[in-house]
Design a protein around this motif. Sequence first.
Motif, PDB file in Angstrom:
ATOM      1  N   LEU A 140       2.788  -1.041  -0.924  1.00  0.00           N
ATOM      2  CA  LEU A 140       2.446  -0.322   0.249  1.00  0.00           C
ATOM      3  C   LEU A 140       1.423  -1.196   1.253  1.00  0.00           C
ATOM      4  O   LEU A 140       0.367  -1.569   0.832  1.00  0.00           O
ATOM      5  CB  LEU A 140       1.665   1.083  -0.160  1.00  0.00           C
ATOM      6  N   VAL A 141       1.797  -1.489   2.475  1.00  0.00           N
ATOM      7  CA  VAL A 141       1.315  -2.540   3.168  1.00  0.00           C
ATOM      8  C   VAL A 141       0.456  -2.008   4.370  1.00  0.00           C
ATOM      9  O   VAL A 141       1.132  -1.184   5.084  1.00  0.00           O
ATOM     10  CB  VAL A 141       2.145  -3.621   3.590  1.00  0.00           C
ATOM     11  N   GLY A 164       9.605   6.546  -8.974  1.00  0.00           N
ATOM     12  CA  GLY A 164      10.063   5.855 -10.559  1.00  0.00           C
ATOM     13  C   GLY A 164       9.442   4.498 -10.273  1.00  0.00           C
ATOM     14  O   GLY A 164       9.623   3.742 -11.301  1.00  0.00           O
ATOM     15  N   ALA A 165       9.202   3.875  -9.120  1.00  0.00           N
ATOM     16  CA  ALA A 165       8.699   2.443  -9.160  1.00  0.00           C
ATOM     17  C   ALA A 165       7.026   2.805  -9.374  1.00  0.00           C
ATOM     18  O   ALA A 165       6.491   3.446  -9.164  1.00  0.00           O
ATOM     19  CB  ALA A 165       9.355   1.963  -7.925  1.00  0.00           C
ATOM     20  N   SER A 166       6.651   1.264  -9.482  1.00  0.00           N
ATOM     21  CA  SER A 166       5.232   1.175  -9.506  1.00  0.00           C
ATOM     22  C   SER A 166       4.499   0.814  -8.132  1.00  0.00           C
ATOM     23  O   SER A 166       4.931  -0.158  -7.779  1.00  0.00           O
ATOM     24  CB  SER A 166       4.826   0.164 -10.739  1.00  0.00           C
ATOM     25  N   PRO A 167       3.519   1.753  -7.772  1.00  0.00           N
ATOM     26  CA  PRO A 167       3.028   1.382  -6.597  1.00  0.00           C
ATOM     27  C   PRO A 167       2.027   0.418  -6.645  1.00  0.00           C
ATOM     28  O   PRO A 167       1.133   0.339  -7.641  1.00  0.00           O
ATOM     29  CB  PRO A 167       2.603   2.866  -6.014  1.00  0.00           C
ATOM     30  N   VAL A 168       1.622  -0.408  -5.511  1.00  0.00           N
ATOM     31  CA  VAL A 168       0.562  -1.310  -5.392  1.00  0.00           C
ATOM     32  C   VAL A 168       0.217  -1.285  -3.893  1.00  0.00           C
ATOM     33  O   VAL A 168       1.111  -1.154  -2.894  1.00  0.00           O
ATOM     34  CB  VAL A 168       1.161  -2.802  -5.770  1.00  0.00           C
ATOM     35  N   VAL A 169      -1.115  -1.461  -3.551  1.00  0.00           N
ATOM     36  CA  VAL A 169      -1.711  -1.308  -2.210  1.00  0.00           C
ATOM     37  C   VAL A 169      -1.979  -2.725  -1.840  1.00  0.00           C
ATOM     38  O   VAL A 169      -2.604  -3.501  -2.553  1.00  0.00           O
ATOM     39  CB  VAL A 169      -2.766  -0.408  -1.998  1.00  0.00           C
ATOM     40  N   HIS A 197      -4.679  -5.206  -3.477  1.00  0.00           N
ATOM     41  CA  HIS A 197      -4.945  -6.632  -3.085  1.00  0.00           C
ATOM     42  C   HIS A 197      -5.522  -6.743  -1.694  1.00  0.00           C
ATOM     43  O   HIS A 197      -4.657  -6.106  -0.914  1.00  0.00           O
ATOM     44  CB  HIS A 197      -3.567  -7.021  -3.455  1.00  0.00           C
ATOM     45  N   VAL A 198      -6.283  -7.642  -1.536  1.00  0.00           N
ATOM     46  CA  VAL A 198      -6.801  -8.008  -0.153  1.00  0.00           C
ATOM     47  C   VAL A 198      -6.147  -9.574  -0.096  1.00  0.00           C
ATOM     48  O   VAL A 198      -6.257 -10.256  -0.665  1.00  0.00           O
ATOM     49  CB  VAL A 198      -8.140  -8.182  -0.045  1.00  0.00           C
ATOM     50  N   ILE A 199      -5.104  -9.516   1.185  1.00  0.00           N
ATOM     51  CA  ILE A 199      -4.469 -10.891   1.349  1.00  0.00           C
ATOM     52  C   ILE A 199      -4.795 -11.438   2.911  1.00  0.00           C
ATOM     53  O   ILE A 199      -5.235 -10.676   3.669  1.00  0.00           O
ATOM     54  CB  ILE A 199      -3.279 -10.946   0.778  1.00  0.00           C
ATOM     55  N   SER A 200      -4.330 -12.512   2.978  1.00  0.00           N
ATOM     56  CA  SER A 200      -4.448 -12.784   4.325  1.00  0.00           C
ATOM     57  C   SER A 200      -2.844 -13.876   4.546  1.00  0.00           C
ATOM     58  O   SER A 200      -2.723 -14.685   3.803  1.00  0.00           O
ATOM     59  CB  SER A 200      -5.242 -13.951   4.874  1.00  0.00           C
ATOM     60  N   LEU A 222       8.759  -3.709   0.147  1.00  0.00           N
ATOM     61  CA  LEU A 222       7.482  -3.482   1.013  1.00  0.00           C
ATOM     62  C   LEU A 222       7.635  -2.612   2.243  1.00  0.00           C
ATOM     63  O   LEU A 222       8.751  -2.472   2.823  1.00  0.00           O
ATOM     64  CB  LEU A 222       7.355  -5.000   1.845  1.00  0.00           C
ATOM     65  N   LEU A 223       6.668  -1.460   2.122  1.00  0.00           N
ATOM     66  CA  LEU A 223       6.871  -0.489   2.965  1.00  0.00           C
ATOM     67  C   LEU A 223       5.611  -0.250   3.679  1.00  0.00           C
ATOM     68  O   LEU A 223       4.524  -0.754   3.315  1.00  0.00           O
ATOM     69  CB  LEU A 223       7.113   0.803   2.115  1.00  0.00           C
ATOM     70  N   GLY A 224       5.670   0.097   4.879  1.00  0.00           N
ATOM     71  CA  GLY A 224       4.599   0.308   5.690  1.00  0.00           C
ATOM     72  C   GLY A 224       4.782   0.502   7.348  1.00  0.00           C
ATOM     73  O   GLY A 224       6.219   0.207   7.564  1.00  0.00           O
ATOM     74  N   ALA A 225       4.030   0.540   8.003  1.00  0.00           N
ATOM     75  CA  ALA A 225       4.285   0.943   9.611  1.00  0.00           C
ATOM     76  C   ALA A 225       4.457  -0.626  10.223  1.00  0.00           C
ATOM     77  O   ALA A 225       4.209  -1.733   9.483  1.00  0.00           O
ATOM     78  CB  ALA A 225       2.879   1.187  10.229  1.00  0.00           C
ATOM     79  N   SER A 226       4.972  -0.601  11.363  1.00  0.00           N
ATOM     80  CA  SER A 226       5.389  -1.709  12.015  1.00  0.00           C
ATOM     81  C   SER A 226       3.767  -2.689  12.374  1.00  0.00           C
ATOM     82  O   SER A 226       2.779  -2.033  12.653  1.00  0.00           O
ATOM     83  CB  SER A 226       5.856  -1.685  13.312  1.00  0.00           C
TER      84      SER A 226
END
Length: 376
Positions: A140-141, A164-169, A197-200, A222-226
């Motif tokens: 979840l991005v 049923g999948a494992s979520p990750v933010v 997770h915090v990424i660049s 990968l899911l999230g807004a534009s």
Amino acid sequence: MTSRGRGADERDDEPTGPVETTSPGLARLGWDDDWAAAFAALDVPGLEPARIAAQHRGGYTALGDVDAFLALLPGRLLRHARRTGERPAVGDWVGVRRLPEQGRASIEGVLPRRSKFSRRAAGESDAEQVVAANVDVVLLVLALDVELDVRGLERYLATAHESGASPVVVLTKADLVPDAADAVTAVRQVAGDVPVHVISNRTAVGVDALRGYLAGDRTVALLGASGVGKSSLVNVLLGEERQLVGEVRADGSGRHTTTHRALIFVPGGGLVLDTPGMRELQLWEADEGVEATFADVEELAEECRFPDCRHESEPGCAVQDAIAAGELDEERVTGYRALRAELEELAERQEARARLEHGRAERASRHAARTQARRS
């Protein structure tokens, strides 16, 4: 992470982004003994297994053991799909029969899904739309350079838990903010034990930690807004610029660059399922997902005096007591009530629709019986 709104998320014409044109073999696609057993249960001679990699108006791009090809729904399954809304989705495993035309096959069966990320279809429809099927991990991005949409994240978490999948933010664009600590704290307050997770994408900081979710040839969606950086993240994982990346508007909203869901192989193992940015995410049968997302509220609700407590102004409400004591965020409870109300409305609409369909079936049956009697 925009959660509500109107308008389509993707176009239904030919894919404009990269679609796999070769196949590395079933094992690389995630095939295992359990999938083999499910395929054998179809018990249809002459079929071979394949996985749906992309969907478009002309059918599906499917990946078999040795090649990629166009897979079409035969008339009976197409009619069934139009009537029920149940059609193959990207990530599905299917049984196909090769057609005489080179590079084409007919979908003759769909294997039972291990997981599915579903939402209520955009607009006023009461139909389910399966966004991703047979996904192992859902990323979840969200972007750190805009205001964090906590309520929208709760909606995504509820749907992910239900899938049923494992979520990750994943919090992207760490290079654009001086400190992500406050955002991480806010996310953890609603995400519970879900990894954060915090990424660049620009500097690749933190991205290597995400590669572990692909181990064992797992599928990661990968899911999230534009504009939050999903396509950029895919490019970093691939080590090449394969996904188009668009500019972000001044208000922080993104322009759609991914217009279709597509499975993409990652060097070193695993697959990513890139998706268009969602303009709305209306819940679809997510009772268990809401319970998992709001476990703290649900636990308090069990202590309320009345079992049907709405957690508003009822006497003996443990939830309101926790808010008054500063132990629970009132906005979180408001979000919880909103999602519960949405699910109740959906259930009522589905029940009304079921009664309507039942009435139509009964009238058709009576009409058929009268017609038969007149002919006798």
